[in-house]
Design a protein around this motif. Structure first.
Motif, PDB file in Angstrom:
ATOM      1  N   LEU A 201      -1.067  14.456  -2.793  1.00 30.98           N
ATOM      2  CA  LEU A 201       0.194  14.878  -3.416  1.00 30.98           C
ATOM      3  C   LEU A 201       1.128  15.461  -2.361  1.00 30.98           C
ATOM      4  O   LEU A 201       2.323  15.138  -2.320  1.00 30.98           O
ATOM      5  CB  LEU A 201      -0.084  15.912  -4.514  1.00 30.98           C
ATOM      6  CG  LEU A 201      -0.618  15.362  -5.858  1.00 30.98           C
ATOM      7  CD1 LEU A 201      -1.214  16.473  -6.709  1.00 30.98           C
ATOM      8  CD2 LEU A 201       0.490  14.646  -6.629  1.00 30.98           C
ATOM      9  N   TYR A 206       4.911  16.400  -2.810  1.00 31.44           N
ATOM     10  CA  TYR A 206       4.746  17.179  -4.035  1.00 31.44           C
ATOM     11  C   TYR A 206       3.872  18.400  -3.761  1.00 31.44           C
ATOM     12  O   TYR A 206       2.656  18.285  -3.623  1.00 31.44           O
ATOM     13  CB  TYR A 206       4.074  16.330  -5.137  1.00 31.44           C
ATOM     14  CG  TYR A 206       4.794  15.045  -5.443  1.00 31.44           C
ATOM     15  CD1 TYR A 206       6.110  15.059  -5.899  1.00 31.44           C
ATOM     16  CD2 TYR A 206       4.144  13.821  -5.291  1.00 31.44           C
ATOM     17  CE1 TYR A 206       6.761  13.867  -6.194  1.00 31.44           C
ATOM     18  CE2 TYR A 206       4.795  12.632  -5.586  1.00 31.44           C
ATOM     19  CZ  TYR A 206       6.101  12.665  -6.029  1.00 31.44           C
ATOM     20  OH  TYR A 206       6.743  11.489  -6.319  1.00 31.44           O
ATOM     21  N   ILE A 212       7.258  17.760  -8.723  1.00 30.47           N
ATOM     22  CA  ILE A 212       6.871  16.625  -9.582  1.00 30.47           C
ATOM     23  C   ILE A 212       7.884  16.430 -10.708  1.00 30.47           C
ATOM     24  O   ILE A 212       8.279  15.303 -11.019  1.00 30.47           O
ATOM     25  CB  ILE A 212       5.451  16.850 -10.144  1.00 30.47           C
ATOM     26  CG1 ILE A 212       4.436  16.809  -8.995  1.00 30.47           C
ATOM     27  CG2 ILE A 212       5.114  15.816 -11.212  1.00 30.47           C
ATOM     28  CD1 ILE A 212       3.009  17.101  -9.406  1.00 30.47           C
ATOM     29  N   LEU A 220       6.568   9.094 -10.112  1.00 35.48           N
ATOM     30  CA  LEU A 220       5.156   9.499 -10.068  1.00 35.48           C
ATOM     31  C   LEU A 220       4.245   8.314 -10.340  1.00 35.48           C
ATOM     32  O   LEU A 220       3.206   8.141  -9.703  1.00 35.48           O
ATOM     33  CB  LEU A 220       4.896  10.620 -11.084  1.00 35.48           C
ATOM     34  CG  LEU A 220       4.911  12.057 -10.552  1.00 35.48           C
ATOM     35  CD1 LEU A 220       3.730  12.296  -9.625  1.00 35.48           C
ATOM     36  CD2 LEU A 220       6.211  12.377  -9.824  1.00 35.48           C
ATOM     37  N   GLY A 228      -0.363   9.455 -11.800  1.00 37.98           N
ATOM     38  CA  GLY A 228       0.975  10.012 -11.601  1.00 37.98           C
ATOM     39  C   GLY A 228       1.594  10.421 -12.930  1.00 37.98           C
ATOM     40  O   GLY A 228       2.192  11.496 -13.048  1.00 37.98           O
ATOM     41  N   TRP A 231      -0.032  13.638 -14.044  1.00 42.79           N
ATOM     42  CA  TRP A 231       0.467  14.828 -13.342  1.00 42.79           C
ATOM     43  C   TRP A 231       1.883  15.187 -13.767  1.00 42.79           C
ATOM     44  O   TRP A 231       2.251  16.350 -13.809  1.00 42.79           O
ATOM     45  CB  TRP A 231       0.387  14.621 -11.821  1.00 42.79           C
ATOM     46  CG  TRP A 231      -1.038  14.574 -11.349  1.00 42.79           C
ATOM     47  CD1 TRP A 231      -2.075  15.311 -11.851  1.00 42.79           C
ATOM     48  CD2 TRP A 231      -1.589  13.749 -10.331  1.00 42.79           C
ATOM     49  NE1 TRP A 231      -3.240  14.984 -11.206  1.00 42.79           N
ATOM     50  CE2 TRP A 231      -2.969  14.034 -10.257  1.00 42.79           C
ATOM     51  CE3 TRP A 231      -1.056  12.800  -9.459  1.00 42.79           C
ATOM     52  CZ2 TRP A 231      -3.826  13.414  -9.355  1.00 42.79           C
ATOM     53  CZ3 TRP A 231      -1.905  12.187  -8.561  1.00 42.79           C
ATOM     54  CH2 TRP A 231      -3.276  12.475  -8.511  1.00 42.79           C
ATOM     55  N   TRP A 232       2.653  14.146 -14.049  1.00 44.81           N
ATOM     56  CA  TRP A 232       4.028  14.413 -14.505  1.00 44.81           C
ATOM     57  C   TRP A 232       3.987  15.190 -15.824  1.00 44.81           C
ATOM     58  O   TRP A 232       4.733  16.147 -16.024  1.00 44.81           O
ATOM     59  CB  TRP A 232       4.792  13.096 -14.679  1.00 44.81           C
ATOM     60  CG  TRP A 232       6.221  13.313 -15.064  1.00 44.81           C
ATOM     61  CD1 TRP A 232       7.265  13.561 -14.218  1.00 44.81           C
ATOM     62  CD2 TRP A 232       6.748  13.359 -16.395  1.00 44.81           C
ATOM     63  NE1 TRP A 232       8.418  13.756 -14.942  1.00 44.81           N
ATOM     64  CE2 TRP A 232       8.132  13.637 -16.277  1.00 44.81           C
ATOM     65  CE3 TRP A 232       6.194  13.190 -17.665  1.00 44.81           C
ATOM     66  CZ2 TRP A 232       8.971  13.747 -17.389  1.00 44.81           C
ATOM     67  CZ3 TRP A 232       7.023  13.300 -18.774  1.00 44.81           C
ATOM     68  CH2 TRP A 232       8.396  13.571 -18.625  1.00 44.81           C
TER      69      TRP A 232
END
Ligand SMILES: [Mg+2]
Length: 383
Positions: A201, A206, A212, A220, A228, A231-232
């Motif tokens: 990341l 990030y 993010i 992402l 991605g 994580w978003w």
């Protein structure tokens, strides 16, 4: 359709094992304490906050911790004691909600959504839990309040120890407030982001939740595919995993074989009532409600009869369970009655959800609950 708004607490005891040792031994209070094995390759199970100042951490080799803090007291772990304390903590949680997901001896998620009507607010529940843990167990904990598990866990950790952090933003009404609050946090706080993931990341720029958020979901996904997108969502404090209570038992029951057969119906009734009390206590301890109750009578000739009924509203109230036990016993005809060698009372088809009306069925249930709570507390204290 939008999912119903939830409120989840994450309760995390502060330096749990070390705090229990300090509580029980005045000589350890205010001092650096390392709980763990001293010999060979022993590791630190817990470090008191006084020891953490020196860089000691749990899971660190004991030899390393003792080099960092040579004057620390090293205490052998006593898991029986911690389990006992953990049980007492859980009993406190259960006063507020049956929806409990323990993560370990010293932390748990509690879904308090259905309890808000009774206790007014999540903050109030959190404050009462903290006060009870402090007052009754002489331990401290940190509590996070949030719309989901992920954010609750972050919240409980933000101002540890002995803190209450409320991140219970209503995402429907103020969608950006939570994201803004999370923005400065480092990506390492995300679940599933270990050192390796953190490095990848970081490599893409990030470092914080805010990084993010600003990059956007598309970017992402372009960078990390499915992960991605995950994580978003986390960066915005979105998480819909339910609090999982993981109940094991499908039924809760008590039975007794008598050393000598009992003929008197009244005597059997007294036995069944006592069993119903015990079943009620166990249901409440597990946050369960009975949908079916049953009594079992085995006569001296080993003929065994079970009488059961399905309840319109699942219950965990001793008063109601007793009543069902009495009525089921009364359903035995006089002519079939004879000497009894065993009787039992059980609750089956147990559920973790009270009946439709269960939790909010007005004053009567409220009063029964208070009575049961009192009953359980007296029993816990005096046996
Ligand atoms: Mg802890």
């Amino acid at each position: 359709m939008q999912a119903a708004r939830r409120t989840v607490l994450h309760v995390d005891m502060d330096a749990f094992y070390a705090s229990v040792e300090q509580r029980d031994d005045a000589r350890l209070r205010g001092k650096p304490v390392l709980v763990g094995g001293r010999e060979g390759r022993g590791v630190v199970c817990a470090a008191s906050y006084e020891a953490r100042v020196f860089g000691c951490r749990s899971a660190m080799p004991m030899s390393q911790a003792m080099r960092l803090c040579p004057h620390a007291a090293v205490v052998r772990p006593d898991f029986a004691k911690y389990t006992e304390a953990s049980r007492a903590i859980r009993a406190i949680f259960e006063r507020f909600s049956p929806e409990i997901e323990p993560l370990s001896l010293d932390e748990a998620f509690i879904d308090v959504t259905a309890s808000l009507a009774l206790f007014r607010s999540a903050r109030r529940i959190a404050e009462e839990i903290r006060a009870a843990v402090r007052g009754e167990l002489r331990l401290t904990c940190s509590v996070g309040i949030a719309p989901n598990k992920f954010v609750a866990k972050i919240a409980s950790d933000l101002e540890k120890p002995d803190a209450l952090v409320d991140l219970d933003f209503d995402l429907a009404r103020e969608p950006d407030a939570l994201a803004a609050r999370l923005a400065p946090l480092k990506v390492e706080r995300m679940w599933g982001v270990g050192p390796v993931t953190a490095r990848s990341l970081h490599a893409r720029g990030y470092r914080t939740f805010g990084d993010i958020q600003r990059a956007g979901e598309r970017q992402l996904i372009a960078d990390f595919a499915e992960s991605g997108a995950h994580w978003w969502r986390l960066a915005h404090g979105l998480d819909d995993r339910p609090v999982e209570t993981g109940r094991a038992s499908k039924s809760v029951g008590e039975e007794e074989t008598f050393p000598e057969d009992i003929v008197e119906r009244a005597e059997i009734e007294a036995k069944l009532v006592a069993q119903a009390d015990e079943v009620g206590r166990r249901l409440r301890a597990k946050g369960l409600f009975a949908q079916t109750v049953e009594i079992k009578i085995r006569f001296s000739d080993f003929e065994t009869h079970s009488h059961a009924r399905t309840l319109a509203t699942p219950t965990d109230h001793t008063h109601e369970l007793r009543q069902h036990a009495r009525e089921l016993l009364a359903s035995f005809a006089r002519r079939e009655w004879r000497a009894v060698r065993l009787c039992g009372f059980s609750a089956s088809k147990v559920t973790d959800a009270p009946g439709q009306l269960g939790l909010f069925d007005g004053e009567k249930r409220d009063r029964l609950s208070k009575l049961d709570d009192l009953r359980d507390r007296i029993r816990d204290r005096f046996g």
